[in-house]
Motif scaffolding. Structure first.
Motif, PDB file in Angstrom:
ATOM      1  N   MET A  21      45.551 -49.472 109.106  1.00 11.67           N
ATOM      2  CA  MET A  21      44.794 -48.643 110.054  1.00 11.67           C
ATOM      3  C   MET A  21      43.384 -48.421 109.501  1.00 11.67           C
ATOM      4  SD  MET A  21      45.584 -44.790 111.460  1.00 11.67           S
ATOM      5  CE  MET A  21      47.069 -45.355 112.291  1.00 11.67           C
ATOM      6  N   ILE A  22      42.394 -48.597 110.357  1.00  9.85           N
ATOM      7  CA  ILE A  22      41.005 -48.431 109.920  1.00  9.85           C
ATOM      8  C   ILE A  22      40.721 -46.946 109.669  1.00  9.85           C
ATOM      9  CG2 ILE A  22      40.024 -48.170 112.255  1.00  9.85           C
ATOM     10  CD1 ILE A  22      37.697 -49.995 111.258  1.00  9.85           C
ATOM     11  N   PRO A  23      39.989 -46.629 108.585  1.00 12.21           N
ATOM     12  CA  PRO A  23      39.677 -45.220 108.292  1.00 12.21           C
ATOM     13  C   PRO A  23      38.617 -44.683 109.248  1.00 12.21           C
ATOM     14  CG  PRO A  23      38.638 -46.646 106.691  1.00 12.21           C
ATOM     15  CD  PRO A  23      39.514 -47.530 107.531  1.00 12.21           C
ATOM     16  N   PRO A  24      38.462 -43.368 109.307  1.00  9.33           N
ATOM     17  CA  PRO A  24      37.443 -42.776 110.193  1.00  9.33           C
ATOM     18  C   PRO A  24      36.031 -43.260 109.888  1.00  9.33           C
ATOM     19  CG  PRO A  24      38.978 -41.091 109.458  1.00  9.33           C
ATOM     20  CD  PRO A  24      39.288 -42.331 108.666  1.00  9.33           C
ATOM     21  N   VAL A  25      35.731 -43.497 108.590  1.00  3.85           N
ATOM     22  CA  VAL A  25      34.429 -44.047 108.204  1.00  3.85           C
ATOM     23  C   VAL A  25      34.566 -45.564 108.114  1.00  3.85           C
ATOM     24  CG1 VAL A  25      32.649 -44.141 106.414  1.00  3.85           C
ATOM     25  CG2 VAL A  25      33.783 -41.971 106.928  1.00  3.85           C
ATOM     26  N   LEU A  26      33.730 -46.290 108.834  1.00  4.71           N
ATOM     27  CA  LEU A  26      33.793 -47.751 108.841  1.00  4.71           C
ATOM     28  C   LEU A  26      33.804 -48.284 107.419  1.00  4.71           C
ATOM     29  CD1 LEU A  26      33.719 -50.108 110.985  1.00  4.71           C
ATOM     30  CD2 LEU A  26      31.281 -50.299 110.449  1.00  4.71           C
ATOM     31  N   PRO A  27      34.785 -49.106 107.045  1.00  2.00           N
ATOM     32  CA  PRO A  27      34.956 -49.511 105.632  1.00  2.00           C
ATOM     33  C   PRO A  27      34.035 -50.645 105.198  1.00  2.00           C
ATOM     34  CG  PRO A  27      36.688 -50.474 106.958  1.00  2.00           C
ATOM     35  CD  PRO A  27      35.886 -49.606 107.900  1.00  2.00           C
ATOM     36  N   THR A  28      32.731 -50.383 105.217  1.00  4.84           N
ATOM     37  CA  THR A  28      31.760 -51.404 104.795  1.00  4.84           C
ATOM     38  C   THR A  28      31.287 -51.204 103.362  1.00  4.84           C
ATOM     39  OG1 THR A  28      29.948 -50.087 105.704  1.00  4.84           O
ATOM     40  CG2 THR A  28      30.928 -51.742 107.156  1.00  4.84           C
ATOM     41  N   TYR A  29      31.775 -50.169 102.691  1.00  7.45           N
ATOM     42  CA  TYR A  29      31.360 -49.893 101.315  1.00  7.45           C
ATOM     43  C   TYR A  29      32.555 -49.955 100.365  1.00  7.45           C
ATOM     44  CZ  TYR A  29      27.232 -47.849 103.570  1.00  7.45           C
ATOM     45  OH  TYR A  29      26.104 -47.639 104.321  1.00  7.45           O
ATOM     46  N   ASN A  30      32.309 -50.486  99.169  1.00  5.60           N
ATOM     47  CA  ASN A  30      33.286 -50.396  98.083  1.00  5.60           C
ATOM     48  C   ASN A  30      32.883 -49.198  97.222  1.00  5.60           C
ATOM     49  OD1 ASN A  30      34.845 -52.737  98.715  1.00  5.60           O
ATOM     50  ND2 ASN A  30      33.170 -54.010  97.935  1.00  5.60           N
ATOM     51  N   ARG A  31      33.429 -48.054  97.547  1.00  3.64           N
ATOM     52  CA  ARG A  31      32.993 -46.812  96.910  1.00  3.64           C
ATOM     53  C   ARG A  31      33.761 -46.544  95.616  1.00  3.64           C
ATOM     54  NH1 ARG A  31      30.331 -43.685 101.096  1.00  3.64           N
ATOM     55  NH2 ARG A  31      30.864 -44.465 103.173  1.00  3.64           N
ATOM     56  N   ALA A  32      33.062 -45.977  94.640  1.00  2.00           N
ATOM     57  CA  ALA A  32      33.722 -45.496  93.427  1.00  2.00           C
ATOM     58  C   ALA A  32      34.487 -44.214  93.776  1.00  2.00           C
ATOM     59  CB  ALA A  32      32.694 -45.216  92.341  1.00  2.00           C
ATOM     60  N   PRO A  33      35.621 -43.974  93.147  1.00  2.00           N
ATOM     61  CA  PRO A  33      36.435 -42.780  93.449  1.00  2.00           C
ATOM     62  C   PRO A  33      35.874 -41.515  92.809  1.00  2.00           C
ATOM     63  CG  PRO A  33      37.474 -44.045  91.714  1.00  2.00           C
ATOM     64  CD  PRO A  33      36.262 -44.846  92.141  1.00  2.00           C
ATOM     65  N   LEU A  34      34.673 -41.171  93.200  1.00  3.70           N
ATOM     66  CA  LEU A  34      33.998 -39.988  92.673  1.00  3.70           C
ATOM     67  C   LEU A  34      33.575 -39.098  93.833  1.00  3.70           C
ATOM     68  CD1 LEU A  34      31.773 -41.796  90.017  1.00  3.70           C
ATOM     69  CD2 LEU A  34      33.780 -40.367  89.541  1.00  3.70           C
ATOM     70  N   HIS A  35      33.693 -37.797  93.637  1.00  3.93           N
ATOM     71  CA  HIS A  35      33.392 -36.838  94.695  1.00  3.93           C
ATOM     72  C   HIS A  35      32.449 -35.778  94.140  1.00  3.93           C
ATOM     73  CE1 HIS A  35      37.375 -38.608  95.475  1.00  3.93           C
ATOM     74  NE2 HIS A  35      37.036 -38.551  96.746  1.00  3.93           N
ATOM     75  N   PHE A  36      31.154 -35.986  94.348  1.00  8.48           N
ATOM     76  CA  PHE A  36      30.167 -35.067  93.802  1.00  8.48           C
ATOM     77  C   PHE A  36      29.916 -33.911  94.770  1.00  8.48           C
ATOM     78  CE2 PHE A  36      29.060 -39.217  91.839  1.00  8.48           C
ATOM     79  CZ  PHE A  36      29.369 -38.881  90.530  1.00  8.48           C
ATOM     80  N   THR A  37      29.823 -32.720  94.216  1.00  2.55           N
ATOM     81  CA  THR A  37      29.621 -31.533  95.041  1.00  2.55           C
ATOM     82  C   THR A  37      28.192 -31.013  94.998  1.00  2.55           C
ATOM     83  OG1 THR A  37      30.309 -30.084  93.208  1.00  2.55           O
ATOM     84  CG2 THR A  37      32.022 -30.833  94.749  1.00  2.55           C
ATOM     85  N   HIS A  38      27.492 -31.241  93.899  1.00  2.00           N
ATOM     86  CA  HIS A  38      26.104 -30.808  93.807  1.00  2.00           C
ATOM     87  C   HIS A  38      25.414 -31.500  92.636  1.00  2.00           C
ATOM     88  CE1 HIS A  38      28.386 -28.048  91.226  1.00  2.00           C
ATOM     89  NE2 HIS A  38      27.274 -27.756  90.561  1.00  2.00           N
TER      90      HIS A  38
END
Length: 395
Positions: free
Chosen positions: A1-18
């Motif tokens: 199933m395709i994710p809500p954000v179009l999967p055109t990026y190979n993102r690193a598993p990092l979640h920056f808040t500020h």
């Protein structure tokens, strides 16, 4: 199933808040030293107080008008750019890709209005990156960029980087312009020697075509001058600007001489968002800082320190690195192992870098990076390099 954000990026598993200056903070509290700056965008670092103040002040007044009306913040920013550069006029966009589209239109319209409607060809170079629009991928149709998106737009040719004799033979009566990055970014941090840029300017003059410089990544203080072409002492006819000019706010521009822009009259181009009050308020705050000669002198000093330490890093890791490339704080490490391995190993060291072609790790820190942060970067790069090499050997 395709994710809500179009999967055109190979993102690193990092979640920056500020972010704070040269640092990004992950949601788990880890502090990452940012040597990517959003791919040369956050020129003044994260959450710079002057930019926050400009954004907050303007945001409480007026965000958007459209270009149906006069926009004082836009006029102020245009005047700053005109006063600081070769240009006589500026058009504001939201991105470098949009700037590319206008640069192509402007060059072709110039010759059309001069009574030479067949003069439409644009010559670009291998290894270049001018965005991902239809015109940009037609200019440099690598398989990665262009596969599956045909038919490509006509009117573009590709020259080999550094083969100036072949380029001279390519220029014809239908050549409208030559477009080049003074320092290739995506192409692997390849600076164009000053003598070659001077020769390119002369070639355009002799052959009767325009020179377009793409300073989207290498401009706005990144190399230690406001724009990289200043090292060579030449001026273009048209120049593309983006990334650092907004300090993180989406903003771009096309700068041009009065002559080159003469075909662009009312109705010939436009943008709904380009040059809005909010973006231009931030852009003015950015240029107030970066266009200051003392600020640029400090960038050059820090660039010398950074490069000196990188040369030592290369010497200490001969199985990983081959050489240091670049100009100012637009630097690259040519790798002997896959550059992606070094970038990935950096995450474990809480270090952010950017991969590029030719197995080059790009180092594009905020121009405000401190000396002690440069020293810390070397320690983290050294650990990342050794970890990447160990992983390569184990694999």
């Amino acid at each position: 199933m395709i994710p809500p954000v179009l999967p055109t990026y190979n993102r690193a598993p990092l979640h920056f808040t500020h972010g704070e200056g040269s640092w990004l903070i992950e949601e788990d509290g880890r502090r990452f030293l940012d040597l990517g700056a959003g791919i040369a965008v956050n020129a003044l670092g994260h959450a710079h107080p002057d930019l926050v103040a400009a954004l907050t002040e303007q945001g409480s007044k007026l965000w958007h008008l459209s270009n149906l009306y006069e926009i004082p913040q836009q006029e102020e920013l245009a005047r700053r750019l005109v006063d600081a550069t070769f240009a006589d006029t500026a058009f504001f966009t939201n991105s470098g890709t949009e700037a590319m589209e206008l640069a192509v239109k402007m060059a072709r319209k110039y010759w059309y209005e001069k009574g030479q409607p067949d003069k439409v060809e644009i010559i670009a170079f291998d290894g270049a990156f001018h965005g991902r629009s239809s015109a940009a991928i037609a200019a440099v149709p690598t398989e990665k960029m262009a596969k599956g998106f045909g038919p490509l737009l006509p009117g573009f040719k590709q020259a080999k980087w550094g083969d100036w004799d072949a380029l001279a033979e390519m220029v014809s009566d239908t050549t409208a312009a030559i477009i080049i990055e003074p320092v290739q970014g995506e192409g692997g941090i390849r600076p164009l020697p000053d003598a070659d840029l001077k020769a390119l300017r002369k070639l355009c003059d002799d052959k009767g075509c325009l020179l377009i410089l793409d300073e989207v990544q290498c401009g706005v203080g990144r190399t230690g001058h406001l724009f990289a072409h200043e090292y060579a002492g030449i001026t273009p006819d048209i120049m593309m600007v983006a990334k650092g000019i907004g300090g993180g706010f989406p903003l771009g521009a096309v700068l041009a001489t009065e002559e080159a822009a003469s075909g662009m009259v009312a109705g010939s181009h436009g943008s709904t968002y380009g040059g809005n009050p909010l973006g231009c308020a931030v852009g003015n705050a950015v240029l107030k800082k970066i266009a200051d000669p003392a600020f640029l002198e400090e960038v050059r000093r820090k660039a010398g320190l950074f490069r000196q330490k990188l040369e030592g890093l290369v010497a200490d890791n001969p199985e990983v690195f081959e050489e240091v490339r670049g100009l100012g704080l637009m630097l690259g490490l040519k790798c002997k192992i896959p550059c992606a391995d070094v970038v990935k190993a950096g995450y474990a060291q809480e270090l952010l870098t950017v991969p590029a072609a030719d197995d080059v790790v790009r180092l594009l820190p905020p121009l405000t990076i401190a000396d002690e942060e440069i020293a810390e970067a070397m320690d983290r790069l050294d650990r990342a390099a050794k970890a990447a090499l160990s992983e390569t050997k184990a694999g």
